[in-house]
Design a protein around this motif. Sequence first.
Motif, PDB file in Angstrom:
ATOM      1  N   ASP A 104       1.132  -0.926   0.168  1.00 11.79           N
ATOM      2  CA  ASP A 104       0.193   0.016  -0.156  1.00 11.79           C
ATOM      3  C   ASP A 104       0.726   1.110  -0.085  1.00 11.79           C
ATOM      4  N   GLY A 105       2.329   1.232   0.302  1.00 13.69           N
ATOM      5  CA  GLY A 105       3.088   2.088   0.139  1.00 13.69           C
ATOM      6  C   GLY A 105       4.197   2.052   1.521  1.00 13.69           C
ATOM      7  N   MET A 106       4.878   3.373   1.097  1.00 13.02           N
ATOM      8  CA  MET A 106       6.229   3.125   1.539  1.00 13.02           C
ATOM      9  C   MET A 106       7.035   3.617   3.154  1.00 13.02           C
ATOM     10  N   ALA A 107       6.567   2.382   4.050  1.00 11.61           N
ATOM     11  CA  ALA A 107       7.086   2.473   5.658  1.00 11.61           C
ATOM     12  C   ALA A 107       8.588   2.994   5.928  1.00 11.61           C
ATOM     13  N   TRP A 108       8.588   4.031   6.356  1.00 14.23           N
ATOM     14  CA  TRP A 108       9.115   4.496   7.396  1.00 14.23           C
ATOM     15  C   TRP A 108       9.882   4.450   8.637  1.00 14.23           C
ATOM     16  N   ILE A 109      10.588   3.956   8.668  1.00 10.59           N
ATOM     17  CA  ILE A 109      11.604   3.923  10.479  1.00 10.59           C
ATOM     18  C   ILE A 109      12.640   5.607  10.440  1.00 10.59           C
ATOM     19  N   SER A 110      12.112   5.721  11.188  1.00 13.26           N
ATOM     20  CA  SER A 110      12.289   7.203  12.309  1.00 13.26           C
ATOM     21  C   SER A 110      13.115   6.436  13.184  1.00 13.26           C
ATOM     22  N   GLY A 111      13.942   7.686  13.422  1.00 15.16           N
ATOM     23  CA  GLY A 111      14.840   7.794  15.398  1.00 15.16           C
ATOM     24  C   GLY A 111      14.542   8.872  15.396  1.00 15.16           C
ATOM     25  N   GLY A 112      12.697   9.851  15.381  1.00 16.04           N
ATOM     26  CA  GLY A 112      12.587  10.541  15.943  1.00 16.04           C
ATOM     27  C   GLY A 112      11.913  10.596  16.443  1.00 16.04           C
ATOM     28  N   ARG A 113      11.478  11.307  17.502  1.00 20.59           N
ATOM     29  CA  ARG A 113      10.973  11.969  18.538  1.00 20.59           C
ATOM     30  C   ARG A 113       9.047  12.640  17.455  1.00 20.59           C
ATOM     31  N   LEU A 114       8.097  12.746  17.907  1.00 24.67           N
ATOM     32  CA  LEU A 114       6.976  12.834  17.336  1.00 24.67           C
ATOM     33  C   LEU A 114       6.790  14.238  18.021  1.00 24.67           C
ATOM     34  N   LEU A 115       6.627  15.586  17.494  1.00 27.59           N
ATOM     35  CA  LEU A 115       5.966  16.921  18.620  1.00 27.59           C
ATOM     36  C   LEU A 115       5.070  17.260  17.397  1.00 27.59           C
TER      37      LEU A 115
ATOM     38  N   ASN B 222      12.337  -1.960   0.265  1.00 29.91           N
ATOM     39  CA  ASN B 222      11.699  -1.252   0.433  1.00 29.91           C
ATOM     40  C   ASN B 222      11.149  -0.335   1.231  1.00 29.91           C
ATOM     41  N   VAL B 223      11.754  -0.478   1.828  1.00 25.23           N
ATOM     42  CA  VAL B 223      11.891   0.717   3.382  1.00 25.23           C
ATOM     43  C   VAL B 223      13.069   2.340   3.567  1.00 25.23           C
ATOM     44  N   GLY B 224      12.259   3.351   4.333  1.00 29.02           N
ATOM     45  CA  GLY B 224      12.714   4.185   4.288  1.00 29.02           C
ATOM     46  C   GLY B 224      12.903   4.747   6.167  1.00 29.02           C
ATOM     47  N   PHE B 225      14.727   5.211   5.741  1.00 33.13           N
ATOM     48  CA  PHE B 225      15.442   5.098   7.296  1.00 33.13           C
ATOM     49  C   PHE B 225      15.670   7.045   7.361  1.00 33.13           C
ATOM     50  N   ARG B 226      15.109   7.737   8.124  1.00 29.84           N
ATOM     51  CA  ARG B 226      15.255   9.124   8.647  1.00 29.84           C
ATOM     52  C   ARG B 226      15.286   9.254   9.306  1.00 29.84           C
TER      53      ARG B 226
END
Length: 844
Positions: free
Chosen positions: A130-141, A466-470
Amino acid sequence: LNVTQLDCNFRRLALERAKKLQPFRSKDDMNEIFEALELERLCGDKPESWQPSKSAVPSKTVNVPVAAFVGGKGDGKSPIYETIAEALQYTRTLGRVPKKIVLQPGLHFLNETMKLSTEDSGLVVESSSDGMAWISGGRLLSAKSADWKKVSGDIQATTLPKEWGEIEVAGLFTVNPHNRLTLARYPNANVETAQWGFASPMRGNWSIDASAVVEWHRPSVGEVPTFEFIDLSVEGNPTGFLKNDSTMTQYNTWTSGKGGICDSVWSPGEPSYWCSNASGGGWAEVDFQCATAGQLGLPVGMTINTDMDNLSRFEKWADPSGAIVHAWHSQSWATHMFRVSGKTKETPEFAKNQGKNFSLEFSSGGQQGGRNWCRCDQCGYAGPWCGQHQTPPFKDTRLISGSWYVEGVKEELDHPGEFFYEASTRTLYYWPNSTSAIRDLTIPVVRTLVEISGTEDEVKDITFNNVGFRDARATYMDKEWFAPSGGDWSLFHGGAVIVGNNSVDININSCTFRRLDGNGIFLTGKSRMVNITENRFEWLGENAITTSGNTEKWDARGGEQPRNTFVVDNIMHDVGLYEKQSSAWGQNKACLATVSQNIMYNMPRAAINFNDALGGGNLISENLIWNTCRESGDHGAINSWNRMPFLHDLSGKPSFTSLPTEIVGNFIFANYGSSQAVDNDDGSSFFHTHDNVFYMADGFKMDYGGHDSKFFDNLVVGYPYDGQNCINIGGFKEHHGDSYYGNQCLVGIGGKRKPSGCGDPSCFTEPATGLDIIGNVGSPDPTIITLGNNSYYSPNGNGSMSVQRSVLTLEEVQDKYKVELGSTAEKLPSDDVILKWAEKKLGL
């Protein structure tokens, strides 16, 4: 010969080469390549319609049973989990069998590193269809939960939640669109677009000139490191094996130093070639003097001349503690960063008589480069303000830097897109880029998103597809930097993805590494058969992919290094945003690597760097590379050093002789600060460079003790001209000479020189002289070197060569030294003929 047409033809050829190399790439990818080649500005071309070849588009799924889903909907059979950690906990109960975790589209935030080990063997992590998944090292604000309030003009502020605990806010990104924001700095700049190095014509807009520093404060004398030295040319040396093949005696030795003053800057206990008492190579005397005197040439503070334009603003800073100063090495080898601890109460003696000034103390920093800075009395040419250039001249021991800037100062929050975090009050200040509502933001807090490492047993068959890293946290102020071997580099030990010891058959395919503030992928220890294919690496703080193996001092026979790594079909651009001594592929203590069919562009230094030659046996083939060394000089698009030898047994018996590294079929522009397409610098040996097309490039360089290399069947278009475009080689020991044959080399095209930092013919304005000199040969002995059957082309067709400091025609060289037999010198052909030669060599 129409030089404008020639340049445009080669840029169009590069675009066609990109399409052939990676026909699966999207229209957006090809448009970005078109823009980076500047085909519209320079040639008036318009982007062409492009559709990827359906048969070439890689599969977005790996045929492995689905074990779990993360987020959203599932398949009605496998369990659904909210987080990756929960899904991973479940898949471990299934044992070491093929299994897949499917990530639903969107962001998947990590609270800690996703660590994969032996029990995770057989795991595939993949985005859903269904679309790209992104693994994030961030804390969501979240914009909804944050209580933003205007505090001054367009600046708004919010208090970070107490439950987050202590947090460092060194970076900040918008969630969608994914954009990097700027830590408040002076001068204002966007790190993704501002080029501020030695070779950057616009550096004055984004940085402060080195002359604005009255004095960089030298550290106190400390403890001398512990040295180790072995002369490998002596029978019975401790290694049990001989090396005596270089004309530079230092490269027939093994040397290292550790502890003492070096532990105050680099990772404690790590050995360093540059902390030794026997380092060799360009300006190695600087590092030698620092190590043996127990006084590093890296500053612990600075005094600034605030009488210079706009620098009086520094006096208005209430509390600069925590700010970071970024400064270039004076010879543009690396950038060094220093943490400010506060204002200095005492002004250094020299600065007291230098007008109005402002001083800062540093609490840490300098570890991001492997080498020391020069002093005025060591490298006075690098500092025109140094004492020896004054009237009357005086002894001057001040340190010399390049240009610099400072970030992390509250008073410098004065531009849209900037932010500042005040830790004492947990307050985040932000000037949005627009007057619309503040978007969701993410604060990078995790520096390693994924770590793959075996135990005593191997971890095998791990795949990310096919995974994103950001949003990985910046690491340039972390302590774990070290000089991995004898090249100029310092390296951070880590990355967004770490592939560590006892990792076998690891696959990272069709992934995107975007806006990570440190390294992308870091390979270390005994990793084998790591396949990094068809990925994108873009806008990274440090390297795209880098390695660092382990040795027992000089001995690499234990195999604790990355081997048989495959880096194929990737796009890699705009790396090294913070640490400029960065590359798309940086090889340190590794061997048997294949780097093939990649597209690499927009690099501050080399695109490919060999920090040593441990083992060798590498293949660098069919890559397309341009726009390298955009902010630096004294380098090439591909760079190598081999000052520090390592014992290996890849050939079946122990030896310090590396297997050949083959560089074949590449298309390289050596524009901007590059000199050669391949810069075989200090000690570089055992390179076989052939069947390449090098444009705006010098040809074969092999000096400073290098040997046993071959350069053949290449097309070198030396445009513009610098007097050594075809060949520049030094002397050799018997049986260790180089070979240079079968090449086509063109010099003197357009009759102009290239200023450093110039990327295209619009800035080739300086007239050149001696347009028929094709190169320099230091040792023309035909019993030692092989020179012959080359085709040289120059404006007048006489193909003159500098041999032992005498300029001779090609015929005179042949008659006097009996080398270059079978070689010819002719006038330059037309641009159409040159293009056809290039097309034939590239198979286009």
